[in-house]
Scaffold this motif. Structure first.
Motif, PDB file in Angstrom:
ATOM      1  N   SER A 175      68.490 -60.465  96.926  1.00  0.00           N
ATOM      2  CA  SER A 175      68.037 -59.075  97.016  1.00  0.00           C
ATOM      3  C   SER A 175      69.132 -58.148  96.517  1.00  0.00           C
ATOM      4  CB  SER A 175      67.701 -58.725  98.470  1.00  0.00           C
ATOM      5  OG  SER A 175      66.661 -59.538  98.962  1.00  0.00           O
ATOM      6  N   PRO A 176      68.754 -57.054  95.847  1.00  0.00           N
ATOM      7  CA  PRO A 176      69.777 -56.112  95.372  1.00  0.00           C
ATOM      8  C   PRO A 176      70.654 -55.608  96.513  1.00  0.00           C
ATOM      9  CG  PRO A 176      67.643 -55.606  94.389  1.00  0.00           C
ATOM     10  CD  PRO A 176      67.389 -56.654  95.428  1.00  0.00           C
ATOM     11  N   LEU A 177      71.946 -55.554  96.268  1.00  0.00           N
ATOM     12  CA  LEU A 177      72.877 -55.077  97.288  1.00  0.00           C
ATOM     13  C   LEU A 177      72.860 -53.554  97.402  1.00  0.00           C
ATOM     14  CD1 LEU A 177      76.004 -57.249  96.301  1.00  0.00           C
ATOM     15  CD2 LEU A 177      74.357 -57.724  98.141  1.00  0.00           C
ATOM     16  N   ASN A 178      72.523 -52.895  96.278  1.00  0.00           N
ATOM     17  CA  ASN A 178      72.687 -51.441  96.172  1.00  0.00           C
ATOM     18  C   ASN A 178      74.070 -51.057  96.692  1.00  0.00           C
ATOM     19  OD1 ASN A 178      70.157 -50.731  94.974  1.00  0.00           O
ATOM     20  ND2 ASN A 178      69.197 -51.182  96.943  1.00  0.00           N
ATOM     21  N   GLY A 179      75.038 -51.861  96.301  1.00  0.00           N
ATOM     22  CA  GLY A 179      76.417 -51.680  96.721  1.00  0.00           C
ATOM     23  C   GLY A 179      77.305 -52.686  96.019  1.00  0.00           C
ATOM     24  N   VAL A 180      78.469 -52.954  96.610  1.00  0.00           N
ATOM     25  CA  VAL A 180      79.517 -53.747  95.968  1.00  0.00           C
ATOM     26  C   VAL A 180      79.846 -54.982  96.798  1.00  0.00           C
ATOM     27  CG1 VAL A 180      81.950 -53.746  95.271  1.00  0.00           C
ATOM     28  CG2 VAL A 180      80.532 -51.721  94.851  1.00  0.00           C
ATOM     29  N   LEU A 181      80.027 -56.118  96.118  1.00  0.00           N
ATOM     30  CA  LEU A 181      80.573 -57.327  96.738  1.00  0.00           C
ATOM     31  C   LEU A 181      81.896 -57.646  96.055  1.00  0.00           C
ATOM     32  CD1 LEU A 181      80.403 -59.895  98.518  1.00  0.00           C
ATOM     33  CD2 LEU A 181      79.207 -60.998  96.605  1.00  0.00           C
ATOM     34  N   ASN A 182      82.983 -57.714  96.826  1.00  0.00           N
ATOM     35  CA  ASN A 182      84.278 -58.115  96.297  1.00  0.00           C
ATOM     36  C   ASN A 182      84.438 -59.623  96.405  1.00  0.00           C
ATOM     37  OD1 ASN A 182      85.220 -55.543  95.635  1.00  0.00           O
ATOM     38  ND2 ASN A 182      86.133 -55.212  97.645  1.00  0.00           N
ATOM     39  N   ILE A 183      84.983 -60.247  95.358  1.00  0.00           N
ATOM     40  CA  ILE A 183      85.258 -61.679  95.389  1.00  0.00           C
ATOM     41  C   ILE A 183      86.678 -61.926  94.889  1.00  0.00           C
ATOM     42  CG2 ILE A 183      82.845 -62.342  95.118  1.00  0.00           C
ATOM     43  CD1 ILE A 183      83.393 -63.002  92.200  1.00  0.00           C
ATOM     44  N   ALA A 184      87.330 -62.945  95.469  1.00  0.00           N
ATOM     45  CA  ALA A 184      88.734 -63.220  95.135  1.00  0.00           C
ATOM     46  C   ALA A 184      89.046 -64.678  95.396  1.00  0.00           C
ATOM     47  CB  ALA A 184      89.662 -62.343  95.981  1.00  0.00           C
ATOM     48  N   GLY A 230      88.552 -55.976 106.108  1.00  0.00           N
ATOM     49  CA  GLY A 230      87.336 -55.307 106.547  1.00  0.00           C
ATOM     50  C   GLY A 230      86.335 -54.989 105.472  1.00  0.00           C
ATOM     51  N   ASP A 231      86.629 -55.357 104.216  1.00  0.00           N
ATOM     52  CA  ASP A 231      85.668 -55.010 103.159  1.00  0.00           C
ATOM     53  C   ASP A 231      84.639 -56.111 102.906  1.00  0.00           C
ATOM     54  OD1 ASP A 231      86.972 -56.914 101.647  1.00  0.00           O
ATOM     55  OD2 ASP A 231      87.741 -55.530 100.124  1.00  0.00           O
ATOM     56  N   GLY A 232      84.695 -57.199 103.701  1.00  0.00           N
ATOM     57  CA  GLY A 232      83.680 -58.247 103.589  1.00  0.00           C
ATOM     58  C   GLY A 232      83.763 -59.066 102.324  1.00  0.00           C
ATOM     59  N   ALA A 233      84.952 -59.213 101.770  1.00  0.00           N
ATOM     60  CA  ALA A 233      85.112 -59.941 100.504  1.00  0.00           C
ATOM     61  C   ALA A 233      84.747 -61.414 100.661  1.00  0.00           C
ATOM     62  CB  ALA A 233      86.545 -59.818 100.013  1.00  0.00           C
ATOM     63  N   CYS A 234      84.234 -61.967  99.572  1.00  0.00           N
ATOM     64  CA  CYS A 234      83.972 -63.404  99.477  1.00  0.00           C
ATOM     65  C   CYS A 234      85.216 -64.062  98.893  1.00  0.00           C
ATOM     66  CB  CYS A 234      82.758 -63.658  98.583  1.00  0.00           C
ATOM     67  SG  CYS A 234      82.505 -65.389  98.131  1.00  0.00           S
ATOM     68  N   VAL A 235      85.832 -64.967  99.640  1.00  0.00           N
ATOM     69  CA  VAL A 235      87.030 -65.666  99.174  1.00  0.00           C
ATOM     70  C   VAL A 235      86.635 -67.077  98.746  1.00  0.00           C
ATOM     71  CG1 VAL A 235      89.318 -66.514  99.790  1.00  0.00           C
ATOM     72  CG2 VAL A 235      88.528 -64.306 100.662  1.00  0.00           C
ATOM     73  N   THR A 236      86.932 -67.422  97.499  1.00  0.00           N
ATOM     74  CA  THR A 236      86.517 -68.702  96.943  1.00  0.00           C
ATOM     75  C   THR A 236      87.549 -69.788  97.246  1.00  0.00           C
ATOM     76  OG1 THR A 236      87.492 -68.079  94.809  1.00  0.00           O
ATOM     77  CG2 THR A 236      85.139 -67.622  95.137  1.00  0.00           C
ATOM     78  N   ALA A 237      87.279 -71.022  96.807  1.00  0.00           N
ATOM     79  CA  ALA A 237      88.048 -72.174  97.291  1.00  0.00           C
ATOM     80  C   ALA A 237      89.179 -72.624  96.379  1.00  0.00           C
ATOM     81  CB  ALA A 237      87.096 -73.351  97.519  1.00  0.00           C
ATOM     82  N   THR A 238      89.089 -72.373  95.078  1.00  0.00           N
ATOM     83  CA  THR A 238      90.038 -72.973  94.141  1.00  0.00           C
ATOM     84  C   THR A 238      91.404 -72.282  94.173  1.00  0.00           C
ATOM     85  OG1 THR A 238      88.254 -73.643  92.660  1.00  0.00           O
ATOM     86  CG2 THR A 238      90.468 -73.568  91.725  1.00  0.00           C
ATOM     87  N   HIS A 239      92.443 -73.046  94.476  1.00  0.00           N
ATOM     88  CA  HIS A 239      93.807 -72.525  94.457  1.00  0.00           C
ATOM     89  C   HIS A 239      94.340 -72.531  93.025  1.00  0.00           C
ATOM     90  CE1 HIS A 239      94.262 -72.560  98.861  1.00  0.00           C
ATOM     91  NE2 HIS A 239      93.535 -73.655  98.827  1.00  0.00           N
ATOM     92  N   TYR A 240      95.175 -71.535  92.707  1.00  0.00           N
ATOM     93  CA  TYR A 240      95.692 -71.433  91.334  1.00  0.00           C
ATOM     94  C   TYR A 240      96.495 -72.655  90.934  1.00  0.00           C
ATOM     95  CZ  TYR A 240      97.840 -69.445  87.157  1.00  0.00           C
ATOM     96  OH  TYR A 240      98.247 -69.233  85.871  1.00  0.00           O
ATOM     97  N   THR A 241      97.278 -73.208  91.850  1.00  0.00           N
ATOM     98  CA  THR A 241      98.076 -74.400  91.523  1.00  0.00           C
ATOM     99  C   THR A 241      97.179 -75.599  91.194  1.00  0.00           C
ATOM    100  OG1 THR A 241      98.275 -74.792  93.911  1.00  0.00           O
ATOM    101  CG2 THR A 241     100.134 -73.727  92.813  1.00  0.00           C
ATOM    102  N   ASP A 242      96.069 -75.732  91.904  1.00  0.00           N
ATOM    103  CA  ASP A 242      95.126 -76.829  91.613  1.00  0.00           C
ATOM    104  C   ASP A 242      94.455 -76.581  90.268  1.00  0.00           C
ATOM    105  OD1 ASP A 242      95.720 -78.026  94.039  1.00  0.00           O
ATOM    106  OD2 ASP A 242      94.079 -77.016  95.095  1.00  0.00           O
TER     107      ASP A 242
END
Length: 245
Positions: A175-184, A230-242
């Protein structure tokens, strides 16, 4: 779902198309090579006619003030075509903290892109990602002089392009967020440290010198390029070294 992926032949776009089609959707890539010109508008109405979702992953060919004109023209055309075609969801990819860096022309241009989307009538989602791991070589090259690389201590939280594509595809069919999702990505590094890590892993002989006035990231204040608490960011799994390994 039927999904038009504008810029669907690039680094992120090609993976988004692959992911969506593998999940059973009908995702069609569009770019200049397929006859779609987002600046002139040629081919746009046909590309978005009858689709459920438009995903725009195109990017300006330059990072200077000309990028403002690129995003103005492209988004005006894309939003108008999407409104005319009855599109139900419009997704773009942007940058974490983009609205906190007014000193960079390109970041101001990406804010303009977001604002044009928000002002339209099509329900939307904005995915803001941190810096791609794949772009570290280009970042080093920008401030390399002989055997010296000058980098500021700007905090960054690099993310793998494949994980960006996976999140964009997931958002596109939701569904449209009508907003922002941060991912890192999972790890925060000072940019100079990340440069040293990269050069060591690749057997580079250059020396990284910490210089808070060097390159485009020198204009970034504080830690605005990483998600904030507090911004509800989605943090992914892949580490830069890997990823490097």
């Amino acid at each position: 779902m039927k999904i038009a992926v504008i810029g669907g032949t690039g680094l992120i776009g090609s993976q988004v198309v692959k992911n969506l089609n593998a999940a059973g959707h009908q995702a069609v890539p569009h770019s200049q090579s397929t006859g779609v010109d987002i600046i002139s508008g040629e081919g746009l109405e046909a590309a978005v006619a009858g689709v459920d979702v438009v995903v725009n992953l195109t990017n300006s060919p330059t990072f200077d003030d000309a990028s403002l004109g690129f995003f103005q023209a492209s988004m005006d055309n894309l939003v108008a075509a999407s409104e005319k075609g009855g599109v139900g969801h419009f997704v773009i990819l942007s940058i974490v903290g983009v609205d906190q860096v007014p000193g960079l022309d390109y970041y101001r241009a990406k804010v303009l892109q977001e604002d044009i989307l928000k002002a339209g009538s099509v329900p939307y989602s904005i995915v803001r990602a941190t810096q791609f791991m794949e772009f570290m070589d280009a970042t080093l090259a920008m401030t390399t002089d002989g055997d010296t690389v000058r980098l500021p201590r700007t905090p960054v939280q690099p993310i793998a392009a494949a994980e960006v594509a996976a999140v964009v595809a997931e958002v596109a069919v939701g569904s449209p967020l009508n907003g922002v999702l941060n991912i890192a990505g999972p790890d925060v590094y000072p940019l100079d440290e990340l440069g040293r890590l990269t050069l060591t892993a690749k057997g580079g002989t250059a020396t990284v010198v910490t210089d808070d006035t060097a390159g485009m990231f020198a204009a970034v204040p504080g830690d605005v390029l990483i998600p904030q608490a507090g911004d509800g960011a989605c943090v992914t799994a892949t580490h830069y070294t890997d990823w490097l390994a």
